[in-house]
Design a protein around this motif. Structure first.
Motif, mmCIF file in Angstrom:
data_model
loop_
_atom_site.group_PDB
_atom_site.id
_atom_site.type_symbol
_atom_site.label_atom_id
_atom_site.label_comp_id
_atom_site.label_asym_id
_atom_site.label_seq_id
_atom_site.Cartn_x
_atom_site.Cartn_y
_atom_site.Cartn_z
ATOM 1 N N CYS A 1 31.110 39.158 31.311
ATOM 2 C CA CYS A 1 31.242 38.827 32.727
ATOM 3 C C CYS A 1 29.863 38.950 33.374
ATOM 4 O O CYS A 1 29.060 39.792 32.974
ATOM 5 C CB CYS A 1 32.221 39.807 33.406
ATOM 6 S SG CYS A 1 32.569 39.462 35.152
ATOM 7 N N LEU A 2 29.586 38.103 34.357
ATOM 8 C CA LEU A 2 28.389 38.261 35.175
ATOM 9 C C LEU A 2 28.741 39.162 36.351
ATOM 10 O O LEU A 2 29.681 38.873 37.102
ATOM 11 C CB LEU A 2 27.894 36.914 35.698
ATOM 12 C CG LEU A 2 26.710 37.029 36.686
ATOM 13 C CD1 LEU A 2 25.410 37.319 35.932
ATOM 14 C CD2 LEU A 2 26.560 35.758 37.526
ATOM 15 N N ARG B 1 41.427 31.971 31.807
ATOM 16 C CA ARG B 1 41.800 31.209 33.003
ATOM 17 C C ARG B 1 40.633 31.188 33.989
ATOM 18 O O ARG B 1 40.335 30.157 34.599
ATOM 19 C CB ARG B 1 43.037 31.833 33.663
ATOM 20 C CG ARG B 1 43.610 30.992 34.792
ATOM 21 C CD ARG B 1 44.707 31.724 35.541
ATOM 22 N NE ARG B 1 44.168 32.756 36.415
ATOM 23 C CZ ARG B 1 43.597 32.526 37.610
ATOM 24 N NH1 ARG B 1 43.469 31.282 38.056
ATOM 25 N NH2 ARG B 1 43.143 33.532 38.336
ATOM 26 N N ARG B 2 39.971 32.324 34.143
ATOM 27 C CA ARG B 2 38.818 32.397 35.040
ATOM 28 C C ARG B 2 37.663 31.530 34.528
ATOM 29 O O ARG B 2 36.960 30.896 35.313
ATOM 30 C CB ARG B 2 38.345 33.845 35.178
ATOM 31 C CG ARG B 2 39.271 34.729 35.972
ATOM 32 C CD ARG B 2 39.173 34.433 37.468
ATOM 33 N NE ARG B 2 40.039 35.317 38.236
ATOM 34 C CZ ARG B 2 40.138 35.300 39.547
ATOM 35 N NH1 ARG B 2 39.419 34.433 40.255
ATOM 36 N NH2 ARG B 2 40.957 36.123 40.177
ATOM 37 N N VAL B 3 37.467 31.522 33.230
ATOM 38 C CA VAL B 3 36.408 30.680 32.644
ATOM 39 C C VAL B 3 36.676 29.213 32.955
ATOM 40 O O VAL B 3 35.777 28.473 33.376
ATOM 41 C CB VAL B 3 36.305 30.914 31.123
ATOM 42 C CG1 VAL B 3 35.456 29.820 30.470
ATOM 43 C CG2 VAL B 3 35.713 32.290 30.835
ATOM 44 N N ALA C 1 28.317 27.729 32.543
ATOM 45 C CA ALA C 1 28.112 28.039 31.133
ATOM 46 C C ALA C 1 29.343 28.631 30.464
ATOM 47 O O ALA C 1 29.374 28.774 29.238
ATOM 48 C CB ALA C 1 26.933 29.002 30.990
ATOM 49 N N GLY C 2 30.345 29.004 31.245
ATOM 50 C CA GLY C 2 31.573 29.525 30.663
ATOM 51 C C GLY C 2 31.714 31.029 30.720
ATOM 52 O O GLY C 2 32.412 31.625 29.880
ATOM 53 N N ALA C 3 31.083 31.667 31.699
ATOM 54 C CA ALA C 3 31.231 33.116 31.877
ATOM 55 C C ALA C 3 32.064 33.404 33.111
ATOM 56 O O ALA C 3 31.866 32.764 34.147
ATOM 57 C CB ALA C 3 29.872 33.787 32.016
ATOM 58 N N PRO C 4 32.977 34.360 33.048
ATOM 59 C CA PRO C 4 33.640 34.800 34.282
ATOM 60 C C PRO C 4 32.633 35.519 35.167
ATOM 61 O O PRO C 4 31.624 36.041 34.682
ATOM 62 C CB PRO C 4 34.745 35.741 33.791
ATOM 63 C CG PRO C 4 34.313 36.181 32.443
ATOM 64 C CD PRO C 4 33.461 35.090 31.861
#
Length: 374
Positions: free
Chosen positions: A275-276, A342-344, A295-298
């Protein structure tokens, strides 16, 4: 002939790896995709040659060059030296992509305002407030002001007294990061000596980035998950303070300070992170959360300034300054792989709405409107 002249100096100095350099490169990418490269030129300072790729893309460089100036005096002297530089072969319009408006210009001027940090947080940045007092007054005389978020537009009206009719809100864009193979990911992990599971923070931790708050969040997360923290970004004059706060929090063995990384390496860090964590107190736009989502990070941010405006419902948006709540929400995310995915997916969908071509097209419409009004 150069029709639209942009201040290109942020591509020649340390700003090239910061937000302003990213903005200018993105804008030029957008202009190239719109096929208007031949109308756009760059005003540079004496010294480093322009990047060969800019010339190859059709972007000309203005014949006059500006004198290199110390960053503390540049905001004060820029109005005069840019006015002199434009006197020879003036373009149709000048675009100051940060500060640097010419004094009493003979041509239309558009200025982009990314944030008003020294004036929103005057106690933290008194020297910057003094340096930028003149440019602040000049905002009111620009033919058009581009604000990168509605939050910044509101600050311009409230603090700088800019007429809202002169302001156009044009969001920044984001460049997609390439997907990586397992071998590439393993190679990057080994080269940067990354821990197994890690949360990520990006940027230079000056006071508004709140390294103490980040340390509190990470310490709380470690009570529930075996994650470590990776910080990407040169800390410059703040390096000693960052290291000291990390040590006082008892996190020295669990934090990897990478310093500056390339754009490609940053894309890999986003993709590998759990996660960021974005603990900033104020952002004119907030590009790292958008880059991370692309980029695909939550992403988890605190609810202030422009951040909700940028991430919408795709990220975890937590009450500002509430470290315990961020710990709880990120912990729940890390414990639920389905919710994380889901968040990604939501983040990718949100980020796809922000492109440099859209930014460039909207900015070009501002140029054209200003020229018609003249």
């Amino acid at each position: 002939m150069i029709r639209y002249l942009l201040d290109g100096r942020s591509l020649q100095d340390e700003s090239s790896v910061r937000g302003i350099g990213t903005y200018l490169r993105g804008l030029l990418i957008g202009y190239a995709s719109l096929g208007v490269s031949n109308d756009v030129g760059l005003l540079l300072e004496r010294g480093p040659a322009p990047h060969a790729g800019l010339v190859a893309a059709g972007f000309a460089t203005y014949p006059a060059r500006l004198r290199p100036l110390n960053r503390h005096v540049r905001p004060v002297l820029d109005p005069l030296q840019i006015r002199r530089a434009l006197a020879g072969r003036p373009p149709a319009l000048y675009h100051a992509v940060e500060y640097g408006q010419p004094l009493r210009p003979s041509i239309p001027v558009v200025v982009t305002v990314h944030d008003l940090i020294p004036f929103v947080m005057p106690g933290e940045y008194p020297w910057m407030r003094r340096e930028r007092a003149l440019p602040m007054r000049q905002f009111r005389s620009a033919d058009a002001v581009v604000a990168v978020s509605q939050s910044t537009a509101d600050d311009l009206q409230r603090i700088a007294g800019v007429d809202p009719a002169r302001i156009s809100v044009i969001a920044e864009g984001v460049s997609p990061h390439r997907p990586r193979s397992d071998d590439e990911t393993a190679s990057l992990r080994a080269r940067l000596r990354l821990p197994g599971r890690f949360v990520l923070a990006v940027g230079t931790f000056d006071p508004r980035k709140r390294i103490e708050l980040l340390a509190d969040v990470v310490r709380g997360l470690r009570r529930h998950h075996g994650v470590r923290l990776v910080i990407a970004g040169s800390q410059g004059n703040f390096a000693a303070a960052v290291a000291s706060i990390v040590a006082r929090a008892g996190l020295s063995e669990h934090v990897r300070l990478l310093g500056h990384v390339t754009d490609d390496e940053l894309g890999g860090l986003y993709q590998m992170s759990e996660c960021l964590l974005f603990t900033s107190a104020y952002e004119g736009f907030g590009l790292p959360p958008l880059e991370a989502m692309a980029a695909g990070a939550p992403v988890a941010v605190f609810d202030n300034s422009s951040l909700r405006e940028v991430v919408a419902d795709a990220a975890l948006v937590v009450e500002d300054g509430n470290a315990a709540l961020m710990v709880a929400e990120v912990s729940a995310l890390l414990a639920n792989p389905a919710e994380r995915e889901r968040r990604v997916a939501a983040g990718r969908e949100r980020a796809a709405q922000f492109t440099w071509e859209k930014t460039a097209a909207a900015t070009l419409r501002v140029y054209q409107r200003v020229l018609r009004q003249r």
